[in-house]
Every structure is written in C-alpha cells, then in structure tokens.
Design an enzyme around this catalytic site. Structure first.
Site, mmCIF file in Angstrom:
data_model
loop_
_atom_site.group_PDB
_atom_site.id
_atom_site.type_symbol
_atom_site.label_atom_id
_atom_site.label_comp_id
_atom_site.label_asym_id
_atom_site.label_seq_id
_atom_site.Cartn_x
_atom_site.Cartn_y
_atom_site.Cartn_z
ATOM 1 N N LYS A 191 40.481 47.679 31.237
ATOM 2 C CA LYS A 191 39.405 46.730 30.931
ATOM 3 C C LYS A 191 38.410 46.772 32.084
ATOM 4 O O LYS A 191 38.643 46.197 33.148
ATOM 5 C CB LYS A 191 39.934 45.295 30.759
ATOM 6 C CG LYS A 191 38.882 44.429 30.069
ATOM 7 C CD LYS A 191 38.987 42.970 30.364
ATOM 8 C CE LYS A 191 38.391 42.564 31.655
ATOM 9 N NZ LYS A 191 36.936 42.792 31.816
ATOM 10 N N CYS A 217 33.768 45.205 48.612
ATOM 11 C CA CYS A 217 34.851 44.389 49.170
ATOM 12 C C CYS A 217 35.046 44.661 50.649
ATOM 13 O O CYS A 217 35.436 43.793 51.404
ATOM 14 C CB CYS A 217 36.134 44.690 48.421
ATOM 15 S SG CYS A 217 36.551 46.448 48.442
ATOM 16 N N GLU A 260 33.438 34.974 51.201
ATOM 17 C CA GLU A 260 32.796 36.225 50.790
ATOM 18 C C GLU A 260 31.515 35.917 50.010
ATOM 19 O O GLU A 260 31.531 35.099 49.091
ATOM 20 C CB GLU A 260 33.752 37.024 49.896
ATOM 21 C CG GLU A 260 33.179 38.348 49.429
ATOM 22 C CD GLU A 260 34.117 39.098 48.489
ATOM 23 O OE1 GLU A 260 34.605 38.484 47.513
ATOM 24 O OE2 GLU A 260 34.360 40.292 48.716
ATOM 25 N N GLU A 267 43.685 44.110 44.256
ATOM 26 C CA GLU A 267 42.690 44.537 45.258
ATOM 27 C C GLU A 267 41.576 43.499 45.213
ATOM 28 O O GLU A 267 40.766 43.480 44.282
ATOM 29 C CB GLU A 267 42.136 45.921 44.895
ATOM 30 C CG GLU A 267 43.139 47.052 44.989
ATOM 31 C CD GLU A 267 43.368 47.515 46.422
ATOM 32 O OE1 GLU A 267 42.597 47.123 47.317
ATOM 33 O OE2 GLU A 267 44.328 48.265 46.651
HETATM 34 P P1 NAD Z 1 35.717 39.243 39.083
HETATM 35 O O1 NAD Z 1 36.968 38.726 39.672
HETATM 36 O O2 NAD Z 1 34.729 38.283 38.570
HETATM 37 O O3 NAD Z 1 36.039 40.241 37.876
HETATM 38 C C1 NAD Z 1 36.834 41.389 38.059
HETATM 39 C C2 NAD Z 1 37.480 41.752 36.740
HETATM 40 O O4 NAD Z 1 38.444 40.762 36.407
HETATM 41 C C3 NAD Z 1 36.510 41.809 35.562
HETATM 42 O O5 NAD Z 1 36.867 42.897 34.750
HETATM 43 C C4 NAD Z 1 36.768 40.483 34.863
HETATM 44 O O6 NAD Z 1 36.464 40.496 33.492
HETATM 45 C C5 NAD Z 1 38.249 40.322 35.081
HETATM 46 N N1 NAD Z 1 38.753 38.951 35.032
HETATM 47 C C6 NAD Z 1 38.133 37.822 35.464
HETATM 48 N N2 NAD Z 1 38.954 36.771 35.292
HETATM 49 C C7 NAD Z 1 40.103 37.246 34.762
HETATM 50 C C8 NAD Z 1 41.323 36.651 34.354
HETATM 51 N N3 NAD Z 1 41.524 35.333 34.464
HETATM 52 N N4 NAD Z 1 42.302 37.433 33.853
HETATM 53 C C9 NAD Z 1 42.113 38.771 33.752
HETATM 54 N N5 NAD Z 1 40.969 39.388 34.099
HETATM 55 C C10 NAD Z 1 39.965 38.633 34.608
HETATM 56 O O7 NAD Z 1 35.079 40.178 40.211
HETATM 57 P P2 NAD Z 1 33.691 40.960 40.177
HETATM 58 O O8 NAD Z 1 32.589 39.990 40.310
HETATM 59 O O9 NAD Z 1 33.671 41.948 39.066
HETATM 60 O O10 NAD Z 1 33.836 41.816 41.515
HETATM 61 C C11 NAD Z 1 33.625 41.286 42.773
HETATM 62 C C12 NAD Z 1 34.909 40.929 43.463
HETATM 63 O O11 NAD Z 1 35.825 42.022 43.430
HETATM 64 C C13 NAD Z 1 34.691 40.638 44.945
HETATM 65 O O12 NAD Z 1 35.490 39.566 45.351
HETATM 66 C C14 NAD Z 1 35.119 41.930 45.607
HETATM 67 O O13 NAD Z 1 35.470 41.789 46.972
HETATM 68 C C15 NAD Z 1 36.276 42.338 44.758
HETATM 69 N N6 NAD Z 1 36.535 43.774 44.880
HETATM 70 C C16 NAD Z 1 37.656 44.178 45.558
HETATM 71 C C17 NAD Z 1 37.891 45.541 45.743
HETATM 72 C C18 NAD Z 1 39.081 46.034 46.528
HETATM 73 O O14 NAD Z 1 39.383 47.226 46.445
HETATM 74 N N7 NAD Z 1 39.774 45.199 47.278
HETATM 75 C C19 NAD Z 1 36.997 46.475 45.222
HETATM 76 C C20 NAD Z 1 35.878 46.006 44.527
HETATM 77 C C21 NAD Z 1 35.655 44.665 44.358
#
Ligand code: NAD
Length: 501
Positions: A186, A297, A399, A261
């Site tokens: 997804k 991130c 963040e 992650e």
């Molecule tokens: P987000 O948490 O809003 O969404 C990430 C994914 O999770 C999306 O596909 C979303 O639809 C899904 N999602 C959201 N709520 C969910 C739930 N309750 N159950 C299952 N899936 C759910 O994050 P974003 O805005 O897409 O990305 C930014 C965040 O991701 C930042 O905090 C960033 O630091 C982190 N990030 C971490 C890494 C890493 O490798 N550590 C890499 C990239 C981004």
C-alpha cells in the site's frame, strides 16, 4: 513545463485523462472509488487514481496468499534472477518514473531520478545476494544433525510513506520477495502512481498475485495490517501512524511481526575544530533543503554548533539557502520544489509560527517564497533557518518534515550530547570533528540507529538503517540481513541412527 505526461507501462497508461488502476493478481483493476490527484507544485490535475477500500485489500491479500506456495517453490536462484530483471526494467524507465514522482510529490526531477535509481540498485542487489541466505548446522549432539532453515512468512503487508515513491517501492518489495514471500504494497495515498507503474513492469516476470499494489488511505492500511493472512508487516511513516499500526495489529487478535521505519529529529553535532565552510555545506546537505525540501526522515534538522564557530556557520548556511533556486519540479534547473500538499505546507508554516512564539529567531525564510517567483499556486515553503532555539521547545523536539532548520549553540560537549539525546526520536545523528577520539566517543554516546562521522545524509547499501527509541523497530537496506528479517527460522533435528538402534 508540466504539461507533457503520456506514458505507458505494460498494460497501464499514465496520462492526465487515465484513471490509474490498482494492481491485483497480475492485472490492473479499477477500484469502486477513485480520487483526483493534483500536483502539489501547481495545483494542476495530475491523474485520477483508483482508491483501494478494505474489500480491494482483501482481494489483493487473497491473490497474494494464492500465489505464495508456487513463488516459494520456485527457489532462490530463479526468484533472484527475476528480481534482478525487474530492477533492470525499473532502471531502464527511471526517467519516466522520476517524472511521475516529481509531479506527484513536488520534489525536483533530479532528486527523484537519483533516489529511484538507488532503489533499482538495491532491488538488484537483493536479487543477487539472496542465494547467500544460509542456514546453519549446529553441533548440539555428537551423532544427531541439527539444522536451521530460513522460511518465508507467506504474505507480507508493506505500507510506504510519500517522500521517495520509487525508492520505497523497491525497498518494500525487494527483500520480501527474494525471501520467498508474496507482497501486498500500500503506497502512500499522496504519491502512489509509480508503484502501480512498477507493478505493471513486472507483469510477465512475476506470476499473478506475487506483487499486488493497492493505493489507498488509512482504512486500506488498517485492513492490510489486520488481515489474518498477513503475518509480517513492514511499515514506513510517522510515529503516530506507527503506533496506530501496532494498535491495529494487537486488536486483530493475531501475533504479527511488525517492523517500523518512523520519523526523526536528528542532531548534527559540530565541534569547534572543523573547517567551518565544509561544515556549513554539510548543514545544508543534511537538512535536505534540496532534493526533498527537508521531507526526509534522516534530515539533520537540529544543528548543534560550538559557540566559537556558530556565527560563521550560520552566516554561510543562510547565504547558501538564500541562493537556492525554488521552482517547478520538472524544471531541470530547480534545486528546491514544493512540499507534498497544501495541508502539509500549512502545518509546516504553523510550526514556524509556533517556534517564533516560543522565542526562536527567523534568520532566513520563515514563510512562503517571494511572490515574484510565481509559485503561489503550489505548496512551497522557503528554506527556513531558526536560531535562538531552546532545546526543550516544540520545534526542537518535534519532526517538521519540511525545510526548517533549528540551530542550537553549545560550549560543553557533555551538555551538547545530552541535548542531542533529549528527544523522543533516535533515527540518525551526525558528528563533525577532526579529533578521532572525540568523534568515536561522541558517536558511541548518541542515541541513534544510524550515525555519520564527518558526513550527512548518505545511505550505503548493505549498511542497516533503522531507528532507535520512537523512531522505529528493525532495519532496512542491509541486504542479506534484511532478507533474513522476512523469514522465520525453522530448526530441524535429525536423530541419526534412531530407527536402526
Ligand atoms: P504517514 O504516517 O502519514 O503515512 C505513511 C503511510 O501509512 C501511508 O501509506 C498511510 O496511508 C499509511 N497509514 C497512515 N495511518 C495508518 C494506519 N493507521 N494504519 C495503516 N496505515 C496507515 O507518513 P507520511 O506523511 O507519508 O510520511 C512522513 C513520515 O514518514 C515522517 O514522519 C517521516 O520521518 C517518516 N519516514 C520514515 C522513513 C524511515 O525510513 N525511517 C522514511 C520515510 C519517511
């Protein structure tokens, strides 16, 4: 610049009139609902996207479960070769995938090309090293044989963030597929088109059901996590979403293997003995002002400068960021694009306002870019540098995931390390000094999963990347080590001679 978009990936057409499908059981499929998707940099319609609902996710999981036994039975060499071929196909279409990602996210084309190419490279490496996934023989008894084997889970549910769409598709599917699992991916609802394009590239390579892509929102993610046939979940996103994934997994009443992650508020600790011009350049690079407008991130968004060099470094940083060319993502001269959405832009601007209310000083940026740039229709935020940041303030602890750098000053290294460790996150950290003892001892004392000495931002294939504390569980990018994380160990004990005694 952003008019032309007329691409074909196998059966899937990507243009402004087409509805981007889901990819289930080896074929494109339109979901019962779809949503228009707009380019964040211009507000212009990019595509209509099929939006998966829990029923679509259930279909994808059923397809993946059906395909799992034959995929596993194919054997490591054959699986590895197919994954390497998929990596070659992605690399061959990297310009097209980068264009999609640039328009979808607002990040510059060159940045999306570079991270997508890195993803293809990692995918190929995973395909190549899978054959090294050895079990062991253990001398537990003198006559018996005691063996371990790594066996796949079955169906892996993978959920990705938006900031590097092609890279994350490659990272989320590579190790899992090589290990012999099938995958339901997804992608982020904010940037999902390239994942479908990549699945379409795999159509004649991966048997139907081996790779399924279900762009959708939170409810689709929850359905994937909760599904009883999905025992292994690989998640990339924010800390609150990671917590929600753990809650959903627990509420499903099933034991699940979840890796997370998550986000970071990463420190860059600069000692007094550095070349200040080199350090200033690293501050700008580490914050990822260019490439992804801070939306990484691993961005070193808290810079802790020794008092004696702070003025000079800040002055250089400000001069550099004020010279950055902001522009549309598909303009090759653009160094800094837009954020992913208007909502996110407003959130970032709100955090800057709150920082100022908490006593921070804006020494560069602090709002939308100058109107003369003609970028008012997009989700742009000017590169922002804040000084006088208190270490316990909201901006120093939270963040932003945008182009906002917080500068803090220090005189005592022990106190600086304590400040560096004073956040809930523990993803990356960077130390700058020419004193090898100080470098190594400081690196040892930092609470972070990925530490650079005299470097920032660079990731190395084969080196585990993952967060400590609230930044996550598990690691990625470590090739064989990661492939192993998509397997369960089975121990087999052979009682040699037992039947003839
Ligand atoms: P987000 O948490 O809003 O969404 C990430 C994914 O999770 C999306 O596909 C979303 O639809 C899904 N999602 C959201 N709520 C969910 C739930 N309750 N159950 C299952 N899936 C759910 O994050 P974003 O805005 O897409 O990305 C930014 C965040 O991701 C930042 O905090 C960033 O630091 C982190 N990030 C971490 C890494 C890493 O490798 N550590 C890499 C990239 C981004």
């Amino acid at each position: 610049m952003s008019g032309g978009l007329d691409l074909r990936f196998g059966e899937v057409r990507i243009d402004r009139q087409a509805v981007v499908p889901l990819w289930i059981d080896g074929s494109p499929r339109l979901a019962s609902s779809s949503r228009p998707s707009h380019e964040p940099a211009t507000g212009r319609l990019l595509a209509e996207r099929s939006f998966a609902k829990p029923d679509d996710v259930a279909d994808a999981v059923a397809a993946a479960a059906g395909a799992a036994p034959a995929w596993r039975a194919l054997g490591m060499v054959e699986r590895g070769e197919r994954i390497q071929e998929l990596a070659r196909r992605i690399a061959a279409r990297i310009d097209d995938l980068a264009l999609i990602d640039a328009l979808d996210t607002g990040s510059p084309l060159g940045a999306m090309r570079a991270s997508g190419a890195k993803g293809a490279q990692q995918l190929g490496l995973n395909g190549a090293v899978g054959i090294e996934l050895h079990g062991s023989t253990i001398p537990a008894t003198a006559t018996g044989w005691h063996l371990t084997k790594h066996e796949p889970f079955g169906v892996v549910g993978a959920i990705a963030a938006y900031n590097h769409p092609t890279l994350f598709t490659c990272q989320k599917i590579g190790a899992a597929l090589v290990a012999g699992n099938t995958v339901v991916l997804k992608p982020s609802e904010q940037a999902s088109i390239s994942a479908v394009a990549i699945a379409a590239l795999s159509a004649d390579l991966l048997p139907p059901g081996v790779l399924n892509v279900v762009p959708g929102g939170r409810d689709a993610g929850e359905a994937l996590v909760a599904h009883p046939a999905v025992e292994r979940i690989a998640f990339t996103g924010s800390v609150p979403s990671g917590l929600a994934v753990q809650r959903t997994a627990m509420a499903s009443g099933r034991i699940k293997h979840v890796t997370l992650e998550l986000g970071g508020k990463n420190p860059m600790l600069v000692l007094a003995d550095v070349d200040t011009d080199v350090a200033a350049a690293a501050v700008v690079k580490g914050m990822n002002f260019t490439r992804v407008q801070g939306q990484s991130c691993g961005s070193t968004s808290r810079v802790l400068l020794h008092e004696s060099i702070a003025d000079h470094v800040v002055e250089r940083v400000v001069r550099t960021v004020e010279a950055l060319r902001l522009g549309l993502p598909d303009d090759p001269s653009t160094q800094m694009g837009s954020l992913v959405s208007r909502e996110h832009q407003q959130r970032v601007l709100g955090m800057i306002d709150r920082a100022v209310a908490d006593g921070a000083t804006v020494v560069s940026g602090g709002g939308q870019p100058d109107r003369s740039l003609g970028l008012d229709d997009g989700a742009f935020v000017a590169p922002t540098v804040l000084t006088d940041v208190r270490s316990d303030s909201h901006i120093a602890q939270t963040e932003v995931f945008g182009p906002v750098l917080s500068v803090l000053r220090w005189t005592d290294l022990d106190e600086a390390i304590a400040v560096a460790n004073s956040v809930e996150y523990g993803l990356t950290a960077s130390v700058w000094t020419s004193d090898i003892d100080a470098a190594l001892s400081t690196a040892d004392r930092l609470d972070a999963g990925y530490v650079w000495i005299n470097d920032v931002e660079t990731r190395f294939s084969g080196v585990p990347f993952g967060g400590w504390k609230q930044s996550g569980i598990g690691t990625e990018q470590a090739l064989l080590h990661e492939i192993e994380s998509y397997t369960r160990v089975k121990s087999i004990n052979i009682a040699v001679g037992a039947l003839s005694r």
